[in-house]
Design a protein around this motif. Sequence first.
Motif, PDB file in Angstrom:
ATOM      1  N   ALA A  26     -23.195 -79.682 -77.831  1.00  0.00           N
ATOM      2  CA  ALA A  26     -23.513 -78.409 -77.403  1.00  0.00           C
ATOM      3  C   ALA A  26     -24.683 -77.688 -77.825  1.00  0.00           C
ATOM      4  O   ALA A  26     -25.493 -76.970 -76.837  1.00  0.00           O
ATOM      5  N   ALA A  27     -24.964 -77.451 -79.068  1.00  0.00           N
ATOM      6  CA  ALA A  27     -26.009 -76.960 -79.602  1.00  0.00           C
ATOM      7  C   ALA A  27     -27.167 -77.988 -79.111  1.00  0.00           C
ATOM      8  O   ALA A  27     -28.464 -77.050 -78.617  1.00  0.00           O
ATOM      9  N   ASN A  28     -27.481 -79.097 -79.144  1.00  0.00           N
ATOM     10  CA  ASN A  28     -28.602 -79.769 -78.801  1.00  0.00           C
ATOM     11  C   ASN A  28     -28.673 -79.942 -77.325  1.00  0.00           C
ATOM     12  O   ASN A  28     -29.965 -79.665 -76.787  1.00  0.00           O
ATOM     13  N   ALA A  29     -27.708 -79.690 -76.344  1.00  0.00           N
ATOM     14  CA  ALA A  29     -27.971 -79.421 -74.889  1.00  0.00           C
ATOM     15  C   ALA A  29     -28.767 -78.012 -74.836  1.00  0.00           C
ATOM     16  O   ALA A  29     -29.629 -77.817 -73.947  1.00  0.00           O
ATOM     17  N   VAL A  30     -28.462 -77.031 -75.296  1.00  0.00           N
ATOM     18  CA  VAL A  30     -29.029 -75.632 -75.300  1.00  0.00           C
ATOM     19  C   VAL A  30     -30.491 -75.725 -75.837  1.00  0.00           C
ATOM     20  O   VAL A  30     -31.728 -75.335 -75.171  1.00  0.00           O
ATOM     21  N   LEU A  31     -30.692 -76.561 -77.079  1.00  0.00           N
ATOM     22  CA  LEU A  31     -32.177 -76.860 -77.431  1.00  0.00           C
ATOM     23  C   LEU A  31     -32.998 -77.515 -76.473  1.00  0.00           C
ATOM     24  O   LEU A  31     -34.208 -77.154 -76.451  1.00  0.00           O
ATOM     25  N   ALA A  32     -32.416 -78.489 -76.048  1.00  0.00           N
ATOM     26  CA  ALA A  32     -33.178 -79.333 -75.099  1.00  0.00           C
ATOM     27  C   ALA A  32     -33.798 -78.598 -73.840  1.00  0.00           C
ATOM     28  O   ALA A  32     -34.839 -78.833 -73.286  1.00  0.00           O
ATOM     29  N   ALA A  33     -32.791 -77.775 -73.398  1.00  0.00           N
ATOM     30  CA  ALA A  33     -33.019 -76.834 -72.172  1.00  0.00           C
ATOM     31  C   ALA A  33     -34.334 -75.896 -72.615  1.00  0.00           C
ATOM     32  O   ALA A  33     -34.926 -75.430 -71.538  1.00  0.00           O
ATOM     33  N   GLY A  51     -19.582 -67.956 -87.609  1.00  0.00           N
ATOM     34  CA  GLY A  51     -19.340 -67.436 -86.276  1.00  0.00           C
ATOM     35  C   GLY A  51     -20.627 -68.194 -85.617  1.00  0.00           C
ATOM     36  O   GLY A  51     -21.520 -68.518 -85.836  1.00  0.00           O
ATOM     37  N   ALA A  52     -20.468 -68.061 -84.087  1.00  0.00           N
ATOM     38  CA  ALA A  52     -21.262 -68.481 -83.065  1.00  0.00           C
ATOM     39  C   ALA A  52     -22.844 -68.012 -83.207  1.00  0.00           C
ATOM     40  O   ALA A  52     -23.871 -68.510 -83.268  1.00  0.00           O
ATOM     41  N   GLY A  53     -22.756 -66.572 -83.635  1.00  0.00           N
ATOM     42  CA  GLY A  53     -24.079 -65.951 -83.525  1.00  0.00           C
ATOM     43  C   GLY A  53     -25.010 -66.254 -84.710  1.00  0.00           C
ATOM     44  O   GLY A  53     -26.066 -66.683 -84.373  1.00  0.00           O
ATOM     45  N   VAL A  54     -24.376 -66.568 -85.815  1.00  0.00           N
ATOM     46  CA  VAL A  54     -25.269 -67.080 -87.009  1.00  0.00           C
ATOM     47  C   VAL A  54     -25.321 -68.515 -86.818  1.00  0.00           C
ATOM     48  O   VAL A  54     -26.543 -68.860 -87.016  1.00  0.00           O
ATOM     49  N   PHE A  55     -24.643 -69.399 -86.292  1.00  0.00           N
ATOM     50  CA  PHE A  55     -24.799 -70.741 -85.872  1.00  0.00           C
ATOM     51  C   PHE A  55     -26.028 -70.717 -85.116  1.00  0.00           C
ATOM     52  O   PHE A  55     -26.917 -71.653 -85.315  1.00  0.00           O
ATOM     53  N   VAL A  56     -26.104 -70.037 -83.798  1.00  0.00           N
ATOM     54  CA  VAL A  56     -27.392 -69.989 -83.033  1.00  0.00           C
ATOM     55  C   VAL A  56     -28.589 -69.742 -83.756  1.00  0.00           C
ATOM     56  O   VAL A  56     -29.555 -70.516 -83.835  1.00  0.00           O
ATOM     57  N   ALA A  57     -28.372 -68.849 -84.569  1.00  0.00           N
ATOM     58  CA  ALA A  57     -29.776 -68.410 -85.485  1.00  0.00           C
ATOM     59  C   ALA A  57     -30.195 -69.382 -86.087  1.00  0.00           C
ATOM     60  O   ALA A  57     -31.290 -69.723 -86.587  1.00  0.00           O
ATOM     61  N   ARG A  58     -29.176 -69.921 -86.855  1.00  0.00           N
ATOM     62  CA  ARG A  58     -29.585 -71.055 -87.861  1.00  0.00           C
ATOM     63  C   ARG A  58     -30.239 -72.326 -87.131  1.00  0.00           C
ATOM     64  O   ARG A  58     -31.050 -73.116 -87.632  1.00  0.00           O
ATOM     65  N   MET A  59     -29.458 -72.611 -85.956  1.00  0.00           N
ATOM     66  CA  MET A  59     -30.071 -73.933 -85.058  1.00  0.00           C
ATOM     67  C   MET A  59     -31.455 -73.503 -84.673  1.00  0.00           C
ATOM     68  O   MET A  59     -32.256 -74.503 -84.512  1.00  0.00           O
ATOM     69  N   MET A  60     -31.644 -72.433 -84.073  1.00  0.00           N
ATOM     70  CA  MET A  60     -33.021 -72.269 -83.867  1.00  0.00           C
ATOM     71  C   MET A  60     -33.914 -71.976 -84.966  1.00  0.00           C
ATOM     72  O   MET A  60     -35.116 -72.580 -84.588  1.00  0.00           O
ATOM     73  N   ALA A  61     -33.519 -71.783 -85.995  1.00  0.00           N
ATOM     74  CA  ALA A  61     -34.586 -71.674 -87.137  1.00  0.00           C
ATOM     75  C   ALA A  61     -34.868 -73.111 -87.482  1.00  0.00           C
ATOM     76  O   ALA A  61     -36.043 -73.471 -87.791  1.00  0.00           O
ATOM     77  N   ALA A  62     -33.785 -73.852 -87.456  1.00  0.00           N
ATOM     78  CA  ALA A  62     -33.988 -75.402 -87.739  1.00  0.00           C
ATOM     79  C   ALA A  62     -34.955 -76.263 -86.921  1.00  0.00           C
ATOM     80  O   ALA A  62     -35.703 -76.949 -87.219  1.00  0.00           O
ATOM     81  N   ALA A  63     -34.885 -75.724 -85.644  1.00  0.00           N
ATOM     82  CA  ALA A  63     -35.620 -76.244 -84.395  1.00  0.00           C
ATOM     83  C   ALA A  63     -37.013 -75.561 -84.418  1.00  0.00           C
ATOM     84  O   ALA A  63     -37.717 -75.898 -83.379  1.00  0.00           O
ATOM     85  N   GLY A  64     -37.320 -74.532 -85.294  1.00  0.00           N
ATOM     86  CA  GLY A  64     -38.573 -74.142 -85.599  1.00  0.00           C
ATOM     87  C   GLY A  64     -38.834 -72.840 -84.395  1.00  0.00           C
ATOM     88  O   GLY A  64     -40.130 -72.588 -84.336  1.00  0.00           O
ATOM     89  N   ARG A  65     -37.776 -72.362 -84.073  1.00  0.00           N
ATOM     90  CA  ARG A  65     -37.921 -71.272 -82.974  1.00  0.00           C
ATOM     91  C   ARG A  65     -37.494 -70.034 -83.565  1.00  0.00           C
ATOM     92  O   ARG A  65     -36.325 -69.830 -84.479  1.00  0.00           O
ATOM     93  N   ASP A  66     -38.134 -68.980 -83.676  1.00  0.00           N
ATOM     94  CA  ASP A  66     -37.854 -67.599 -84.161  1.00  0.00           C
ATOM     95  C   ASP A  66     -36.804 -67.019 -83.604  1.00  0.00           C
ATOM     96  O   ASP A  66     -36.994 -66.883 -82.356  1.00  0.00           O
TER      97      ASP A  66
END
Length: 224
Positions: A26-33, A51-66
Amino acid sequence: MSPGRGAVVFDLDGTLIDSAPDIQQAANAVLAAEGLPPITAEETRRFIGNGAGVFVARMMAAAGRDPEPAAHARLLSGFLARYESAVHLTRVYPGVGGALAALRAAGHRLAICTNKPVAPARAVLAHLGLAPVFEAVVGGDSLPVRKPDPAPLLQAVGELGAIPAVYVGDSEVDAETAARAGLPFALYTEGYRKTPVDALPHDARFDSFAALPGLVDRLMPRTA
């Protein structure tokens, strides 16, 4: 209360189920979009738990997105839209079914306390055939606060009648939650924890669910 009667409350991701493959997908589908690179399986497991909000913040940081607010809100919305149906790669850990059956046969009442939003939590429990086992499900969005605040765990215990209780989890968040709630904590060592077992506060540890009913019997507070 007779021995064997009490509440056993479980964390979900990393404790009863290995849901990381679905969450990663699910995360990678969002990142790919968004045109962003994917996160790895190891990163996914490391980001789960708050929680989901923290997860998304962490995945964004890992992908290089502020993870600035507007972008975070957009990606979180996309992630949550996929999360409820992200069930097909999730697996129950070995021995979970037998342990839950044994706990219920001993007279215990069972509940879930997770930082996963309640709708995806209920969806994956239903998909795996576990929904009828649990009398209460408290998710990360059930209350204004989430773990490690003790309120969600105490809410789950309260929904079962505020009887003596044990909490079962796999992570630093779970250990802190149990300590703050004043409940015995059984640590499943094969989940998503990031800290060495000996550095996590716990009253008992187990790597096989076959051992859990006996541990619960030993940990469960007794009442007159």
